[in-house]
Design a protein around this motif. Sequence first.
Motif, PDB file in Angstrom:
ATOM      1  N   VAL A   1      18.117 -16.169  21.713  1.00 61.61           N
ATOM      2  CA  VAL A   1      17.699 -16.699  23.003  1.00 61.61           C
ATOM      3  C   VAL A   1      17.308 -15.532  23.890  1.00 61.61           C
ATOM      4  CG1 VAL A   1      18.354 -18.096  24.997  1.00 61.61           C
ATOM      5  CG2 VAL A   1      19.312 -18.628  22.739  1.00 61.61           C
ATOM      6  N   HIS A   2      16.057 -15.473  24.281  1.00 63.27           N
ATOM      7  CA  HIS A   2      15.582 -14.368  25.110  1.00 63.27           C
ATOM      8  C   HIS A   2      16.340 -14.316  26.442  1.00 63.27           C
ATOM      9  CE1 HIS A   2      12.363 -13.340  22.400  1.00 63.27           C
ATOM     10  NE2 HIS A   2      11.843 -14.555  22.459  1.00 63.27           N
ATOM     11  N   GLY A   3      16.807 -13.121  26.781  1.00 68.76           N
ATOM     12  CA  GLY A   3      17.456 -12.912  28.062  1.00 68.76           C
ATOM     13  C   GLY A   3      18.907 -13.311  28.124  1.00 68.76           C
ATOM     14  N   TYR A   4      19.460 -13.780  27.015  1.00 74.24           N
ATOM     15  CA  TYR A   4      20.850 -14.243  27.066  1.00 74.24           C
ATOM     16  C   TYR A   4      21.839 -13.087  27.076  1.00 74.24           C
ATOM     17  CZ  TYR A   4      24.810 -17.334  26.468  1.00 74.24           C
ATOM     18  OH  TYR A   4      25.981 -18.025  26.675  1.00 74.24           O
ATOM     19  N   GLY A   5      21.549 -12.036  26.358  1.00 74.30           N
ATOM     20  CA  GLY A   5      22.458 -10.901  26.303  1.00 74.30           C
ATOM     21  C   GLY A   5      23.495 -11.051  25.213  1.00 74.30           C
ATOM     22  N   PRO A   6      24.147  -9.946  24.824  1.00 81.44           N
ATOM     23  CA  PRO A   6      25.135  -9.999  23.741  1.00 81.44           C
ATOM     24  C   PRO A   6      26.345 -10.861  24.110  1.00 81.44           C
ATOM     25  CG  PRO A   6      24.451  -7.737  24.201  1.00 81.44           C
ATOM     26  CD  PRO A   6      23.934  -8.576  25.319  1.00 81.44           C
ATOM     27  N   VAL A   7      26.874 -11.541  23.103  1.00 77.81           N
ATOM     28  CA  VAL A   7      28.096 -12.336  23.244  1.00 77.81           C
ATOM     29  C   VAL A   7      29.243 -11.509  22.682  1.00 77.81           C
ATOM     30  CG1 VAL A   7      29.300 -14.409  22.472  1.00 77.81           C
ATOM     31  CG2 VAL A   7      26.867 -14.523  23.087  1.00 77.81           C
ATOM     32  N   ARG A   8      30.244 -11.210  23.530  1.00 80.44           N
ATOM     33  CA  ARG A   8      31.372 -10.373  23.086  1.00 80.44           C
ATOM     34  C   ARG A   8      32.693 -11.123  23.060  1.00 80.44           C
ATOM     35  NH1 ARG A   8      28.130  -6.804  26.296  1.00 80.44           N
ATOM     36  NH2 ARG A   8      27.201  -5.188  24.939  1.00 80.44           N
ATOM     37  N   ASN A   9      32.710 -12.324  23.628  1.00 80.86           N
ATOM     38  CA  ASN A   9      33.925 -13.142  23.595  1.00 80.86           C
ATOM     39  C   ASN A   9      33.532 -14.597  23.819  1.00 80.86           C
ATOM     40  OD1 ASN A   9      33.745 -13.511  26.543  1.00 80.86           O
ATOM     41  ND2 ASN A   9      34.353 -11.348  26.613  1.00 80.86           N
ATOM     42  N   GLU A  10      34.498 -15.477  23.677  1.00 89.88           N
ATOM     43  CA  GLU A  10      34.225 -16.907  23.793  1.00 89.88           C
ATOM     44  C   GLU A  10      33.668 -17.292  25.168  1.00 89.88           C
ATOM     45  OE1 GLU A  10      34.717 -19.741  21.896  1.00 89.88           O
ATOM     46  OE2 GLU A  10      35.561 -18.902  20.057  1.00 89.88           O
ATOM     47  N   SER A  11      34.126 -16.620  26.198  1.00 88.40           N
ATOM     48  CA  SER A  11      33.666 -16.983  27.545  1.00 88.40           C
ATOM     49  C   SER A  11      32.177 -16.689  27.725  1.00 88.40           C
ATOM     50  CB  SER A  11      34.484 -16.246  28.606  1.00 88.40           C
ATOM     51  OG  SER A  11      34.321 -14.845  28.480  1.00 88.40           O
ATOM     52  N   ASP A  12      31.651 -15.717  26.953  1.00 86.25           N
ATOM     53  CA  ASP A  12      30.221 -15.418  27.041  1.00 86.25           C
ATOM     54  C   ASP A  12      29.365 -16.556  26.494  1.00 86.25           C
ATOM     55  OD1 ASP A  12      30.610 -12.940  28.173  1.00 86.25           O
ATOM     56  OD2 ASP A  12      30.527 -11.847  26.280  1.00 86.25           O
ATOM     57  N   LEU A  13      29.982 -17.458  25.736  1.00 87.70           N
ATOM     58  CA  LEU A  13      29.230 -18.580  25.177  1.00 87.70           C
ATOM     59  C   LEU A  13      29.116 -19.756  26.139  1.00 87.70           C
ATOM     60  CD1 LEU A  13      30.650 -18.657  21.538  1.00 87.70           C
ATOM     61  CD2 LEU A  13      28.280 -18.193  22.180  1.00 87.70           C
ATOM     62  N   GLU A  14      29.911 -19.744  27.205  1.00 83.82           N
ATOM     63  CA  GLU A  14      29.935 -20.899  28.096  1.00 83.82           C
ATOM     64  C   GLU A  14      28.591 -21.121  28.779  1.00 83.82           C
ATOM     65  OE1 GLU A  14      33.190 -20.153  30.699  1.00 83.82           O
ATOM     66  OE2 GLU A  14      34.713 -20.375  29.117  1.00 83.82           O
ATOM     67  N   ARG A  15      27.875 -20.031  29.052  1.00 86.27           N
ATOM     68  CA  ARG A  15      26.575 -20.157  29.726  1.00 86.27           C
ATOM     69  C   ARG A  15      25.541 -20.878  28.878  1.00 86.27           C
ATOM     70  NH1 ARG A  15      23.960 -15.734  30.065  1.00 86.27           N
ATOM     71  NH2 ARG A  15      25.350 -14.399  28.826  1.00 86.27           N
ATOM     72  N   LEU A  16      25.716 -20.837  27.538  1.00 91.04           N
ATOM     73  CA  LEU A  16      24.704 -21.418  26.657  1.00 91.04           C
ATOM     74  C   LEU A  16      24.538 -22.911  26.893  1.00 91.04           C
ATOM     75  CD1 LEU A  16      22.717 -20.848  24.366  1.00 91.04           C
ATOM     76  CD2 LEU A  16      24.553 -21.313  22.740  1.00 91.04           C
ATOM     77  N   ALA A  17      25.625 -23.580  27.271  1.00 98.25           N
ATOM     78  CA  ALA A  17      25.550 -25.022  27.525  1.00 98.25           C
ATOM     79  C   ALA A  17      24.827 -25.344  28.823  1.00 98.25           C
ATOM     80  CB  ALA A  17      26.957 -25.610  27.559  1.00 98.25           C
ATOM     81  N   LEU A  18      24.637 -24.348  29.681  1.00101.34           N
ATOM     82  CA  LEU A  18      24.096 -24.593  31.017  1.00101.34           C
ATOM     83  C   LEU A  18      22.618 -24.271  31.141  1.00101.34           C
ATOM     84  CD1 LEU A  18      27.046 -23.063  33.068  1.00101.34           C
ATOM     85  CD2 LEU A  18      26.723 -25.455  32.392  1.00101.34           C
ATOM     86  N   ILE A  19      22.084 -23.399  30.276  1.00 98.55           N
ATOM     87  CA  ILE A  19      20.702 -22.961  30.452  1.00 98.55           C
ATOM     88  C   ILE A  19      19.744 -23.949  29.797  1.00 98.55           C
ATOM     89  CG2 ILE A  19      21.382 -20.534  30.533  1.00 98.55           C
ATOM     90  CD1 ILE A  19      20.300 -20.250  27.693  1.00 98.55           C
ATOM     91  N   PRO A  20      18.553 -24.135  30.393  1.00 92.47           N
ATOM     92  CA  PRO A  20      17.535 -24.959  29.728  1.00 92.47           C
ATOM     93  C   PRO A  20      17.142 -24.290  28.409  1.00 92.47           C
ATOM     94  CG  PRO A  20      16.949 -24.504  32.016  1.00 92.47           C
ATOM     95  CD  PRO A  20      18.094 -23.605  31.680  1.00 92.47           C
ATOM     96  N   LEU A  21      17.017 -25.088  27.362  1.00 89.26           N
ATOM     97  CA  LEU A  21      16.698 -24.521  26.060  1.00 89.26           C
ATOM     98  C   LEU A  21      15.473 -25.235  25.491  1.00 89.26           C
ATOM     99  CD1 LEU A  21      17.757 -22.428  24.017  1.00 89.26           C
ATOM    100  CD2 LEU A  21      18.948 -24.291  22.869  1.00 89.26           C
TER     101      LEU A  21
END
Length: 490
Positions: free
Chosen positions: A398-418
């Motif tokens: 996903v462009h612009g998402y940035g590296p995921v280093r822990n579970e909390s970094d995944l929470e944004r994925l549910a919020l962004i338009p895909l």
Amino acid sequence: MSRHLRSEAVVIGSGAGGGPAAAALAESGLDVLVLEAGPRLSARDFSADESEMRLRLGRALTTADAGQSLYAGRCVGGSTVINDCLCWRTPPEVLDSWRREYGLVDLDDVNFGSFVERVWRDVHAEPTDRSHINRNAHRLELGARRLGWAAGPMWRNVRGCAGLGRCNFGCPIDAKQSSLVTWVPRAERAGARVLANARVDRIRVEAGAVAGVDVTTLHPDTGAPLAALRVDAPRVCLAAGVLASGSLLQRSGIAPHASGRGLQFHSSVYVTGRFREPVHGYFGPTMAYAISEFSNVNGHAGPGYMLENTAVQPLQTASVLPDAGELHARAMAALPHLAHTVVVLRDHTRGRVETRRDGSVQIHHALGDDDLARLRHGMTRAAQAYLAADAVEVHLPVHGYGPVRNESDLERLALIPLDRSRLSLVYAVHLFGGAVMGGRREGSVCAPDGACWDVRGLYVTDASGLPSNTGVNPQITVMANALRVAAGIA
């Protein structure tokens, strides 16, 4: 100057749908001519040059909106030369839906299952042993085990695999039991002729029956047209692959009500994990391990996708990592430490093939919101598996998402338009439909036995005849159906 040939049966294509059909028909005593648009290469021709072999052995298209890439083999042996050797029996849920929804009443566990078992033996499907669970596969295995997810090694059609990591470029030691080293030689031993670099332009029909095909022979290096070839034959098996079969029917004016329709894919995206210790994901079997927890076949009731480890080849990795510039360069610099998992989605979306007046082909297929949501779910679960396996960071496609280093970094994925513009690469190599079988002429090209409703002597034996996707890697299903249709012809 045109040439003129005759045969009792023409098989268009030599991959998973063409090779078995050619072998079965030749072994039944028919004079068989196999026409393959791509070149004929052998183990000594396969190099480790990723860009060269992808160009020589395959064909790539994008959908009409450029949102998805599609790949298929284009050589003697077809996609079986460049696939990952994976073998899955046709799931019972798929056969059940084909009987109920499409009227394919003979495709049950007994009748169709007998052809599956023949293929299983003939291509030497065997379980991947522990020595071939490379570090790339082990990362996915470790994450699945720690999370308690259903998973396991996959079966592959190999003999004496040396773990060279070159399955997608043609096996240089003929360990992969592709159509090139199994079905095509069998057909030739039974008397079949194989003509490579021979593009079929039209299927000729006279008085409602197939009369033969019109062919253009191609330069083996450049693909430039060389000469016209006319082939007369009372039987034609169409196995040119989903990217070509429906279009060929359209160019021939056959079944305009249904040809090119009903396309369905396994759309896929990559998730990449970076680990402290080297993974060297470019060595070993390119694919060997799968998480089936989220599948909706073979007794699972998940959202409908598989997570499968896949090779970390440089060019492919560069195409799937998101972003550009310094961020992309930094991720690529860690190549020896990367592992790949591909989300293999059982699409709901349907598409179609359009052949334009100039002969060019367009694939219309736009993933719907439901499929995009399930891809999002798959990316999340793949990232969780890598984090559970001690990944330092995970790169989502996903462009612009940035590296995921822990579970909390995944929470944004549910919020962004895909949508597909946000994804670094959406692709499909498992393609279905375009000349589908059905119990009624309405909406289908072929009857359940693979015979074209509108043209006597014309049969479809490749994945374009399958009415839906399978939820698992489909080469065994395609080969088994080809044998089934050929048995009816013979």
